[in-house]
Motif scaffolding. Structure first.
Motif, PDB file in Angstrom:
ATOM      1  N   UNK A  55      33.284  32.571  45.084  1.00  0.00           N
ATOM      2  CA  UNK A  55      33.899  31.853  43.957  1.00  0.00           C
ATOM      3  C   UNK A  55      35.070  32.679  43.417  1.00  0.00           C
ATOM      4  N   UNK A  56      34.848  33.980  43.304  1.00  0.00           N
ATOM      5  CA  UNK A  56      35.881  34.879  42.777  1.00  0.00           C
ATOM      6  C   UNK A  56      37.106  34.903  43.692  1.00  0.00           C
ATOM      7  N   UNK A  57      36.885  34.816  44.999  1.00  0.00           N
ATOM      8  CA  UNK A  57      38.013  34.780  45.941  1.00  0.00           C
ATOM      9  C   UNK A  57      38.870  33.536  45.707  1.00  0.00           C
ATOM     10  N   UNK A  58      38.214  32.402  45.505  1.00  0.00           N
ATOM     11  CA  UNK A  58      38.952  31.173  45.222  1.00  0.00           C
ATOM     12  C   UNK A  58      39.717  31.258  43.918  1.00  0.00           C
ATOM     13  N   UNK A  59      39.091  31.857  42.902  1.00  0.00           N
ATOM     14  CA  UNK A  59      39.754  32.011  41.602  1.00  0.00           C
ATOM     15  C   UNK A  59      40.968  32.929  41.723  1.00  0.00           C
ATOM     16  N   UNK A  60      40.821  34.012  42.483  1.00  0.00           N
ATOM     17  CA  UNK A  60      41.926  34.959  42.664  1.00  0.00           C
ATOM     18  C   UNK A  60      43.092  34.314  43.415  1.00  0.00           C
ATOM     19  N   UNK A  61      42.757  33.468  44.389  1.00  0.00           N
ATOM     20  CA  UNK A  61      43.795  32.778  45.155  1.00  0.00           C
ATOM     21  C   UNK A  61      44.608  31.857  44.246  1.00  0.00           C
ATOM     22  N   UNK A  62      43.898  31.113  43.392  1.00  0.00           N
ATOM     23  CA  UNK A  62      44.583  30.217  42.454  1.00  0.00           C
ATOM     24  C   UNK A  62      45.459  31.011  41.499  1.00  0.00           C
ATOM     25  N   UNK A  63      44.938  32.140  40.998  1.00  0.00           N
ATOM     26  CA  UNK A  63      45.711  32.969  40.067  1.00  0.00           C
ATOM     27  C   UNK A  63      46.993  33.474  40.723  1.00  0.00           C
ATOM     28  N   UNK A  64      46.912  33.830  41.994  1.00  0.00           N
ATOM     29  CA  UNK A  64      48.096  34.305  42.712  1.00  0.00           C
ATOM     30  C   UNK A  64      49.111  33.172  42.883  1.00  0.00           C
ATOM     31  N   UNK A  65      48.626  31.969  43.162  1.00  0.00           N
ATOM     32  CA  UNK A  65      49.529  30.814  43.257  1.00  0.00           C
ATOM     33  C   UNK A  65      50.276  30.588  41.941  1.00  0.00           C
ATOM     34  N   UNK A  66      49.547  30.658  40.833  1.00  0.00           N
ATOM     35  CA  UNK A  66      50.185  30.448  39.537  1.00  0.00           C
ATOM     36  C   UNK A  66      51.164  31.572  39.203  1.00  0.00           C
TER      37      UNK A  66
END
Length: 317
Positions: A55-66
């Protein structure tokens, strides 16, 4: 005279119609609130667990996109070391006091968690719910009901065993709605097979070592055990370790939840027969995405079903 009245009415109607047309000409982008500060999102899951690492990996990926869009996000994880309701609630309450820009909660105990989530909303904090469903009042990312996963695994085990045999259930955390619903679904499936008997059912509290111990106990008490159902991501692994150590791989059939690497290895080696794999990476990604939307005064869904799928040895080829 009548024609003048009609013309007057027509003119009034045209004037009235022009008002909403003028309003609709507004660019929807004008409704979005610009973000000109660093955002802080706090995730409070049920427990420290490798499942939440994805879950944290997905959250980190989204944060990097933003970040590429110029929106800076600090994603913080505040995780109870054990699946303890009091501990989790204390963490939620403490984070309400810190007033982050978003809270993402996985419910361990609906009643008390929802009360605190309502307090967070009243304090002006954006709140989303992920993984384990809380209440329709909050946007939820994940399987809203886990009954179907449990039912599917019950049917798969019944098919493997020919509709008869002695079964053990490792029930996870008794307050976690997803664990409880999977057990409900599993039992619903088994109710169609009267020759399948549940001889053991105990909570492992989402602790892998406890799942190993419980499985060792049931194998000792019921040497003729035919199958095991694991309701969370830890207990199929614990069951598989114990069954393999007892030399009963292929004799005691195991079905359960999720696709942690060790569980997948056990599927590929034939110790676990089937898993239902969730999409926890998606949960993290969309939780961050929707929290940003809430901070932007943007639209977001109240329910995003991330789904699940079967994983069997055939998928290892």
């Amino acid at each position: 005279m009548k024609s003048k009245v009609k013309l007057g009415i027509a003119a009034a109607c045209m004037a009235a119609l022009s008002l909403p047309m003028a309003a609709s000409a507004q660019d929807q982008a004008d409704l979005i609130t610009p973000i000109d500060k660093k955002l802080t999102f706090v995730f409070v899951p049920k427990v420290i667990h490798p499942w939440y690492d994805v879950v944290a990996e997905g959250a980190a990926f989204a944060a990097e996109e933003f970040k590429q869009r110029g929106i800076d996000i600090d994603v913080i994880w505040d995780q109870p070391p054990q699946a303890d309701v009091v501990d989790q609630n204390q963490r939620i309450e403490a984070n309400i006091g810190r007033h982050p820009d978003g809270l993402a909660i996985a419910c361990l105990d609906r009643a008390t968690n929802v009360q605190l989530m309502n307090e967070a909303v009243e304090a002006g904090i954006n709140v989303v719910n992920f993984n384990s469903f809380c209440d329709d009042a909050f946007p939820f990312i994940g399987p809203k009901s886990s009954v179907q996963d449990g039912y599917d695994l019950g049917e798969r085990l019944a098919e493997i065993l020919g509709g008869k045999g002695k079964i053990a259930i490792l029930s996870g955390s008794l307050t976690a709605s997803d664990h409880v619903e999977r057990i409900q679904g599993f039992k619903d499936a088994l109710s169609k097979h009267p020759e399948m008997e549940i001889v053991f059912e105990q909570p492992d509290d989402d602790i892998l070592e406890k799942a190993v111990e419980l499985t060792e106990n049931v194998l000792s008490a019921h040497p003729d055990l035919d199958g095991i159902f694991g309701s969370n991501a830890s207990n199929p692994i614990g069951a598989a370790r114990a069954v393999q150590n007892a030399g009963k791989a292929g004799q005691v059939h195991i079905v359960g939840m999720d696709d942690l690497p060790e569980a997948v290895d056990f599927v590929c080696s034939g110790v676990i027969d089937a898993l239902k794999a969730q999409r926890q990476w998606d949960m993290g990604y969309w939780a961050v995405t929707y929290l940003v939307a809430m901070n932007e005064n943007h639209t977001y869904p109240m329910f995003h079903d991330t789904g699940s799928r079967f994983l069997t040895k055939e998928d290892c080829k």
